[in-house]
Design an enzyme around this catalytic site. Structure first.
Site, short mmCIF file in Angstrom:
data_model
loop_
_atom_site.label_atom_id
_atom_site.label_comp_id
_atom_site.label_asym_id
_atom_site.label_seq_id
_atom_site.Cartn_x
_atom_site.Cartn_y
_atom_site.Cartn_z
N MET A 71 37.64 53.35 51.26
CA MET A 71 37.65 53.23 52.79
C MET A 71 37.43 54.56 53.08
O MET A 71 38.48 55.21 53.55
CB MET A 71 39.12 52.45 53.03
CG MET A 71 39.07 51.21 52.70
SD MET A 71 40.78 50.40 52.60
CE MET A 71 41.23 50.78 50.76
N MET B 112 41.63 55.72 50.32
CA MET B 112 41.40 56.09 51.76
C MET B 112 41.39 57.47 52.08
O MET B 112 42.20 58.37 51.45
CB MET B 112 42.77 55.65 52.51
CG MET B 112 43.13 53.88 52.01
SD MET B 112 44.39 53.45 53.14
CE MET B 112 44.84 51.90 52.18
N SER C 21 46.43 44.79 43.85
CA SER C 21 45.83 45.99 44.48
C SER C 21 47.18 46.85 44.14
O SER C 21 48.19 46.63 44.47
CB SER C 21 46.06 45.75 46.04
OG SER C 21 46.06 46.97 46.58
N HIS D 8 42.49 46.30 41.46
CA HIS D 8 42.00 46.84 42.77
C HIS D 8 42.49 48.19 43.11
O HIS D 8 43.85 48.30 43.15
CB HIS D 8 42.22 45.54 43.89
CG HIS D 8 41.67 45.77 45.04
ND1 HIS D 8 40.20 45.62 45.26
CD2 HIS D 8 41.96 46.35 46.22
CE1 HIS D 8 39.91 45.99 46.44
NE2 HIS D 8 41.00 46.32 47.17
N HIS E 223 37.93 50.26 45.61
CA HIS E 223 37.49 50.07 47.16
C HIS E 223 37.74 51.36 47.79
O HIS E 223 38.96 51.73 48.22
CB HIS E 223 38.60 48.85 47.60
CG HIS E 223 38.41 48.49 49.05
ND1 HIS E 223 39.42 47.98 49.62
CD2 HIS E 223 37.43 48.45 50.10
CE1 HIS E 223 39.23 47.90 50.85
NE2 HIS E 223 37.80 48.08 51.31
N MET F 119 37.09 41.67 54.40
CA MET F 119 38.53 42.10 54.67
C MET F 119 39.33 41.10 55.64
O MET F 119 38.48 40.75 56.58
CB MET F 119 38.57 43.66 55.42
CG MET F 119 38.16 44.74 54.37
SD MET F 119 39.12 45.01 53.09
CE MET F 119 41.04 45.08 53.88
N ASP G 188 42.58 50.92 45.71
CA ASP G 188 42.43 51.43 46.94
C ASP G 188 42.35 52.77 47.31
O ASP G 188 43.39 53.38 47.02
CB ASP G 188 43.48 50.63 47.87
CG ASP G 188 43.19 49.32 48.21
OD1 ASP G 188 42.09 48.95 48.58
OD2 ASP G 188 44.25 48.57 47.65
N ASP H 96 40.23 40.30 50.70
CA ASP H 96 41.36 41.36 50.50
C ASP H 96 42.19 41.48 51.73
O ASP H 96 41.77 41.63 52.84
CB ASP H 96 40.59 42.80 50.36
CG ASP H 96 41.58 43.82 49.99
OD1 ASP H 96 42.85 43.71 49.90
OD2 ASP H 96 41.03 45.10 49.96
N GLY I 43 48.39 42.39 46.91
CA GLY I 43 49.24 43.58 46.75
C GLY I 43 50.60 43.15 47.08
O GLY I 43 51.44 42.85 45.86
N SER I 44 51.10 43.17 48.04
CA SER I 44 52.64 42.79 48.52
C SER I 44 53.07 41.47 47.89
O SER I 44 54.27 41.20 47.64
CB SER I 44 52.92 43.08 49.89
OG SER I 44 52.08 42.36 50.80
C1 DX5 Z 1 44.24 47.30 52.89
C2 DX5 Z 1 43.90 47.29 51.27
C3 DX5 Z 1 44.37 46.11 50.38
C4 DX5 Z 1 46.09 46.14 50.45
C5 DX5 Z 1 46.18 44.58 50.36
O1 DX5 Z 1 43.46 48.07 53.41
O2 DX5 Z 1 42.47 47.27 51.14
O3 DX5 Z 1 43.77 46.05 49.09
O4 DX5 Z 1 46.46 46.68 49.26
O5 DX5 Z 1 47.58 44.53 50.33
P1 DX5 Z 1 48.31 43.13 50.53
O6 DX5 Z 1 47.98 42.10 49.70
O7 DX5 Z 1 49.67 43.65 50.85
O8 DX5 Z 1 47.75 42.89 52.22
ZN ZN Z 2 41.42 47.01 49.13
#
Ligand code: DX5
Ligand code: ZN
Length: 212
Positions: A65, A35, A6, A31, A63, A133, A33, A171, A193-194
Site C-alpha cells: 500500500m 504501508m 494478515s 498476507h 500487499h 479491498m 501488509d 481483504d 487479520g483480527s
Molecule cells: C488493511 C490490510 C488488511 C488488514 C486486514 O489495510 O490490507 O490486510 O490487515 O485486517 P482485518 O482482517 O482485521 O480487517
Molecule cells: Zn492487505
C-alpha cells in the site's frame, strides 16, 4: 478456499512462530501488509522479519500500500511469491506489472472501495491475482464494506466468461459472516487479520474459512 492470515494483527516479536502456527493450522498463504505513510497514513515495514521465514514453505502474498511501487517491489521481491500493488498508486500499470514480473514474482493489483472494478479491464489478461479491498486500506479491524461483494461477483463473471487464471482475493473485515458472502460471490482467497489473531480458537476459525 485459500486462507491468507494478515500478519498486521500478529505478534511481531514471535513472527516466525506465528507464521508456522497459521501454516500448520491450514493457511496456504501468508498476507504481508506493507504501508508507506503516503498512500495510506500508517507505516508498516516487514523487511526485518522476512528473512526469518525464508525457509517456511508458505505462499508469501505481499500487499504493498505504497506510492513508490517499484522501490518497494524491489525491496520485497526476494521475500515474496506475489506482489500486489494498488491501481490508484500507479502511473504506468502495464510497466509496473512487467517490472514486478522481471523481479521474479507473480503480480496482483488491488482496488480501494471507491475505485470502480471496471477500471481493471485493460489489465485482466496480465494478472495472477486481483485483490478487492473491502475496507479502506491502512489498518486492521475495520468493518466489511458491502460494495466489495458486487465487485467480486463482477470479477467472477468475467473470469468464467473469458477463462482467466487469476485468483480473486478479498481483504478487510473478514469474519464468519462476511466470509460467507464473499465466498458465495466468488472469492477464492480470504485475507483475515483480527478475526484470527489473538483468538484461542484461531485454528477452528481457519478451518471454518477453508471449508467455504
Ligand atoms: C488493511 C490490510 C488488511 C488488514 C486486514 O489495510 O490490507 O490486510 O490487515 O485486517 P482485518 O482482517 O482485521 O480487517
Ligand atoms: Zn492487505
Amino acid at each position: 478456499m485459500i486462507v491468507a492470515p494478515s500478519v498486521l494483527s500478529a505478534d511481531k516479536s514471535r513472527f516466525r512462530d506465528e507464521v508456522i502456527k497459521v501454516k500448520e493450522a491450514g493457511a496456504e498463504f501468508i498476507h504481508l501488509d506493507v504501508m508507506d505513510g503516503c498512500f495510506v497514513p500508517n507505516v508498516t515495514s516487514l523487511i526485518g522479519y522476512l528473512p526469518s521465514i525464508e525457509d517456511v514453505d508458505i505462499f508469501k502474498d505481499t500487499h504493498i500500500m505504497v506510492e513508490d511501487i517499484r522501490g518497494y517491489a524491489a525491496l520485497y521481491a526476494p521475500h515474496s511469491s506475489l506482489i500486489t500493488f494498488h491501481l490508484e498508486a500507479s502511473d504506468d500499470v502495464k510497466g509496473d506489472i512487467e517490472y514486478i514480473r522481471g523481479l521474479g514474482c507473480k503480480v496482483g493489483i488491488s482496488i480501494k472501495p471507491a475505485t470502480p472494478v471496471e477500471s481493471l479491464e485493460p489489465y485482466l489478461g496480465d494478472l495472477d491475482l486481483i485483490l478487492v479491498m473491502s475496507v479502506e486500506p491502512g489498518k486492521g479491524g475495520q468493518t466489511y464494506l458491502e460494495e466489495a461483494t458486487g465487485k467480486i461477483a463482477y470479477l467472477k463473471k468475467k473470469k468464467d466468461e473469458r477463462g482467466y487464471n487469476w485468483l480473486i482475493e478479498v481483504d478487510g473485515g473478514i469474519n464468519g459472516t462476511t466470509a460467507r458472502r464473499a465466498a458465495a460471490a466468488g472469492a477464492e482467497v480470504l485475507v483475515a487479520g483480527s478475526y484470527l489473531y489473538g483468538h484461542e480458537d484461531y485454528r477452528e476459525r481457519i478451518e471454518a474459512l477453508r471449508r467455504l
